[in-house]
Design a protein around this motif. Sequence first.
Motif, mmCIF file in Angstrom:
data_model
loop_
_atom_site.group_PDB
_atom_site.id
_atom_site.type_symbol
_atom_site.label_atom_id
_atom_site.label_comp_id
_atom_site.label_asym_id
_atom_site.label_seq_id
_atom_site.Cartn_x
_atom_site.Cartn_y
_atom_site.Cartn_z
ATOM 1 N N TYR A 152 0.840 -1.196 0.000
ATOM 2 C CA TYR A 152 0.000 0.000 0.000
ATOM 3 C C TYR A 152 0.877 1.250 0.000
ATOM 4 O O TYR A 152 1.904 1.302 0.677
ATOM 5 C CB TYR A 152 -0.892 0.043 1.243
ATOM 6 C CG TYR A 152 -1.899 -1.079 1.345
ATOM 7 C CD1 TYR A 152 -3.084 -1.042 0.627
ATOM 8 C CD2 TYR A 152 -1.663 -2.169 2.180
ATOM 9 C CE1 TYR A 152 -4.025 -2.061 0.731
ATOM 10 C CE2 TYR A 152 -2.592 -3.189 2.291
ATOM 11 C CZ TYR A 152 -3.764 -3.126 1.564
ATOM 12 O OH TYR A 152 -4.685 -4.156 1.680
ATOM 13 N N ASP A 156 -2.231 7.108 -0.436
ATOM 14 C CA ASP A 156 -3.437 6.514 -1.019
ATOM 15 C C ASP A 156 -4.336 5.929 0.063
ATOM 16 O O ASP A 156 -5.572 6.041 -0.016
ATOM 17 C CB ASP A 156 -3.068 5.428 -2.029
ATOM 18 C CG ASP A 156 -2.439 5.984 -3.295
ATOM 19 O OD1 ASP A 156 -2.557 7.200 -3.515
ATOM 20 O OD2 ASP A 156 -1.838 5.199 -4.048
ATOM 21 N N LEU A 157 -3.729 5.294 1.071
ATOM 22 C CA LEU A 157 -4.523 4.736 2.172
ATOM 23 C C LEU A 157 -5.284 5.835 2.903
ATOM 24 O O LEU A 157 -6.473 5.683 3.207
ATOM 25 C CB LEU A 157 -3.613 4.006 3.159
ATOM 26 C CG LEU A 157 -3.180 2.588 2.829
ATOM 27 C CD1 LEU A 157 -2.248 2.059 3.914
ATOM 28 C CD2 LEU A 157 -4.387 1.649 2.695
ATOM 29 N N ARG A 160 -8.188 7.088 0.755
ATOM 30 C CA ARG A 160 -9.235 6.082 0.634
ATOM 31 C C ARG A 160 -10.007 5.895 1.942
ATOM 32 O O ARG A 160 -11.232 5.766 1.946
ATOM 33 C CB ARG A 160 -8.632 4.743 0.220
ATOM 34 C CG ARG A 160 -9.674 3.692 -0.137
ATOM 35 C CD ARG A 160 -9.056 2.319 -0.340
ATOM 36 N NE ARG A 160 -7.765 2.372 -1.014
ATOM 37 C CZ ARG A 160 -6.912 1.351 -1.038
ATOM 38 N NH1 ARG A 160 -7.203 0.233 -0.400
ATOM 39 N NH2 ARG A 160 -5.778 1.461 -1.684
ATOM 40 N N MET A 161 -9.302 5.914 3.064
ATOM 41 C CA MET A 161 -9.938 5.609 4.353
ATOM 42 C C MET A 161 -10.549 6.841 5.025
ATOM 43 O O MET A 161 -11.517 6.730 5.779
ATOM 44 C CB MET A 161 -8.914 4.988 5.316
ATOM 45 C CG MET A 161 -8.210 3.752 4.798
ATOM 46 S SD MET A 161 -9.327 2.363 4.504
ATOM 47 C CE MET A 161 -8.127 1.039 4.192
ATOM 48 N N ASN A 165 -5.503 13.828 2.774
ATOM 49 C CA ASN A 165 -4.121 13.510 2.439
ATOM 50 C C ASN A 165 -3.215 14.410 3.279
ATOM 51 O O ASN A 165 -2.978 15.562 2.941
ATOM 52 C CB ASN A 165 -3.836 13.727 0.955
ATOM 53 C CG ASN A 165 -2.433 13.271 0.568
ATOM 54 O OD1 ASN A 165 -1.613 12.968 1.434
ATOM 55 N ND2 ASN A 165 -2.160 13.223 -0.722
#
Length: 326
Positions: A152, A156-157, A160-161, A165
Amino acid sequence: MTVNSKLKVGNSKLNLLRFRHQLMKAIRDYFSGSGYLEVETPNLMKTAAPDHNIEPLKVYVDGKGPFFLHTSPEMGMKKLLQNGHKRIFQICKAYRVEESNEVHNTEFTMLEWYREGTYLDAMEEVEELITFVVDRLFTDDKNRFAKPWRVYELSDLFVRMTGINPFELTREGLCSAMQSDGFLGIDEKDTWNDLFFKLFIQEVGPKISQEAPYFIKDWPLSVSTMAKKKDANRVERFELYINGLEIANGYTELLDVAEQRQRLERDNDERGASGKHTFSVDEEFLQALGRLHGPYAGVSVGVDRLLMALLGKQHIEDVLINRVIP
């Protein structure tokens, strides 16, 4: 997962002693077969890396000091790389002043190695090592560790979560974004790093599937003093997780002496501002860096935590013999 039958003899403490022995043997066999040289470095140091979040144990010898027990063999091992052998590893005790809990102990066993290459090469090697160990020690249920493992990208994590950012935000911007999302537990004294880890620990980590080991790569520059930059805010660093527990971390090594000195001085400034002990810069370490021609990558593995993951234990005391709690 079933341990090989030859390990199933005697009482539980004896089983653990045998399993630790077999694990250490498997680790050494892997590195020996991969062209590595096993080395030793001093546990006792005149100074330490000024990491804001890691405290070394102070030691006085015949009224002289303080000296420090190393928190990792990193600086000593990088000094050895200048001697010409480009693949070295070490298994040793390391020491950190932190609260003992389910996954921390003041004294712990660390595996650390250095090699030519980048953090991507090191990630592949971590997979190979642990797969080798599992194949050696267990007779079934190996699919849980089958390669390739998921990788991962950290930003990006977060997106997405959480929809946030952190790498694109200042401390104030990150705080505002978290407050807008109703995030609880923000303190006005929290730094960017504090907010980053609160968001990661509470909103990102728990949402990642734990069915198989996985890597998270490209961590903040502000928490990775000795890693090479990937861009303005990130470094070429990864962490390995098994069952949600951090087992290993590694990175492409920073070999720019001037930049390394600047980062060490920055960390010392942060420690001094918060009333913590500061550390003199290890000039021998910087000189050794200047003699290296990279890229090099290094990895550290918490052996006790790896044991926890392999045996399905939730508490570090379940894999330690004769634990001493300060």
